[in-house]
Write a protein that holds these residues in place. Structure first.
Motif, PDB file in Angstrom:
ATOM      1  N   SER A 118       0.719  -1.052  -0.032  1.00 19.82           N
ATOM      2  CA  SER A 118       0.260   0.018  -0.230  1.00 19.82           C
ATOM      3  C   SER A 118       0.376   1.089  -0.244  1.00 19.82           C
ATOM      4  N   ASP A 119       2.352   1.092   0.536  1.00 19.56           N
ATOM      5  CA  ASP A 119       2.686   2.555   0.402  1.00 19.56           C
ATOM      6  C   ASP A 119       3.336   2.748  -1.514  1.00 19.56           C
ATOM      7  N   TYR A 120       2.949   1.700  -1.790  1.00 17.44           N
ATOM      8  CA  TYR A 120       3.480   2.161  -3.732  1.00 17.44           C
ATOM      9  C   TYR A 120       2.518   2.893  -4.446  1.00 17.44           C
ATOM     10  N   PRO A 121       2.466   3.658  -5.622  1.00 15.00           N
ATOM     11  CA  PRO A 121       1.127   4.391  -6.284  1.00 15.00           C
ATOM     12  C   PRO A 121       1.202   2.784  -6.601  1.00 15.00           C
ATOM     13  N   TRP A 122      -0.464   3.166  -7.100  1.00 17.31           N
ATOM     14  CA  TRP A 122      -1.231   1.863  -7.615  1.00 17.31           C
ATOM     15  C   TRP A 122      -1.935   2.163  -9.058  1.00 17.31           C
ATOM     16  N   ASN A 128      -9.727  -1.914  -1.139  1.00 17.77           N
ATOM     17  CA  ASN A 128      -9.520  -1.621  -0.395  1.00 17.77           C
ATOM     18  C   ASN A 128     -10.334  -1.897   0.513  1.00 17.77           C
ATOM     19  N   PRO A 144      -4.714   2.301   5.286  1.00 17.38           N
ATOM     20  CA  PRO A 144      -4.976   3.716   5.111  1.00 17.38           C
ATOM     21  C   PRO A 144      -4.972   2.630   3.138  1.00 17.38           C
ATOM     22  N   ILE A 173      -5.626   2.168  -0.766  1.00 20.17           N
ATOM     23  CA  ILE A 173      -4.410   2.463  -2.093  1.00 20.17           C
ATOM     24  C   ILE A 173      -4.585   4.129  -2.689  1.00 20.17           C
ATOM     25  N   ASN A 174      -3.576   4.444  -2.677  1.00 18.46           N
ATOM     26  CA  ASN A 174      -3.747   5.274  -3.914  1.00 18.46           C
ATOM     27  C   ASN A 174      -3.469   5.281  -5.012  1.00 18.46           C
ATOM     28  N   PHE A 175      -4.671   5.176  -5.747  1.00 18.50           N
ATOM     29  CA  PHE A 175      -4.602   5.221  -7.098  1.00 18.50           C
ATOM     30  C   PHE A 175      -4.491   6.209  -8.217  1.00 18.50           C
ATOM     31  N   ILE A 176      -3.378   6.475  -8.693  1.00 18.13           N
ATOM     32  CA  ILE A 176      -2.951   7.564  -9.138  1.00 18.13           C
ATOM     33  C   ILE A 176      -3.759   8.078 -10.576  1.00 18.13           C
TER      34      ILE A 176
END
Length: 303
Positions: free
Chosen positions: A188-192, A206, A215, A217-220
């Motif tokens: 989860s620390d990486y951009p997805w 999620n 937290p 996931i950050n979907f960029i």
């Protein structure tokens, strides 16, 4: 039309049993037997014999009028059936990107078998396609069983064709590729990047993270353009969330699956359409062909 009525109509047309027999290339007794059988069936006399032939009785007049109506209906039925193969029919298909390979490989063969068919393919997500199937704008939707949440009480059915799953894909040079197994929490620390616009698929990840109090996931990026997604995965150390069918397509391009300690989501993909009793012959034929194509692709591990 039944032979008896054909004989009857020819006698009326020619005004003579002998002339009708010549036209039909059968014997006079055969014609006479047909007329006698009709008279016995309906308990009436159909003809009166005259010096130069025969003449209809009132009962015979009623019968010939009905026979003409029946013959016209038969001709109309034949014309409508023939129009199915002589005029353009349409087949409207909605599909997600995972279906591109099987459709690509079967569509030319299908059009060869049915050259008068006009095919339209609408790419979109299942939540946008199912309502169009319900309203009649589409004949078939190719997608996942998650479409059931959009069906409610409408009269559509799902034909499962195969199992699939979500997987996490990285470029072969990504630092995470060295380990043997990961948890979603570690990733989860990486951009997805999400190669679906379908929120129901991406949200499933999620939900797992929420269970672990991690937290989201950050979907960029969420996109249906595969080359855009792969470019970000390669250059930005991003992780790609996609189906295993996509992995088969890109496995020789430097992309690999990251092994997880638990599956994200297993589900069926298949065909959404109207119930069998409401389907046209053309729709059933397409479903038959797509089933065969999926079976072939599974055998060769292309899907």
């Amino acid at each position: 039309m039944e032979k008896l009525f054909t004989h009857f109509m020819q006698v009326v047309l020619h005004g003579s049993i002998s002339q009708a027999a010549i036209f039909l290339n059968i014997t006079q007794p055969a014609i006479s037997r047909s007329i006698k059988t009709l008279e016995e069936r309906y308990k009436v006399q159909l003809f009166e014999r005259k010096a130069r032939g025969v003449e209809l009785t009132p009962a015979g007049q009623i019968m010939i009028e009905r026979c003409i109506l029946i013959e016209n209906e038969m001709k109309g039925m034949e014309s409508e059936i023939n129009s199915l193969f002589s005029e353009k029919e349409s087949l409207r298909i909605g599909s997600g990107p995972a279906w591109e390979t099987p459709i690509k490989e079967m569509i030319s063969n299908f059009l060869f078998m049915y050259p008068n068919v006009h095919i339209e393919i609408m790419p979109n997500t299942i939540e946008n396609l199912i309502p169009k199937l319900i309203s009649g704008e589409l004949d078939i939707v190719l997608g996942g069983e998650n479409g059931k949440s959009f069906v409610e009480n409408n009269d559509v059915s799902f034909i499962p064709l195969m199992d699939t799953r979500l997987c996490i894909i990285a470029h072969e040079n990504h630092k995470l590729v060295q380990s043997s197994e990961y948890s979603l929490k570690q990733l989860s620390d990486y951009p997805w990047v999400g190669f679906q616009s379908s929120n129901s698929m991406l949200d499933s990840i999620n939900k797992l993270l929420s269970r672990e109090r991690t937290p989201p996931i950050n979907f960029i990026l969420k996109t249906g353009f595969i080359e855009v997604a792969l470019a970000l995965v390669k250059k930005n150390d991003a992780l790609l969330c996609a189906t295993n069918s996509l992995l088969y397509k890109i496995k020789n391009r430097g992309f690999v699956e990251l092994p997880l300690n638990e599956p994200i989501w297993h589900y069926h993909i298949g065909v959404w359409t109207k119930p069998n009793a409401q389907r046209r012959h053309l729709i059933n034929e397409f479903i038959k062909q797509i089933k065969q194509q999926v079976a072939n692709n599974k055998h060769h591990k292309h899907f």
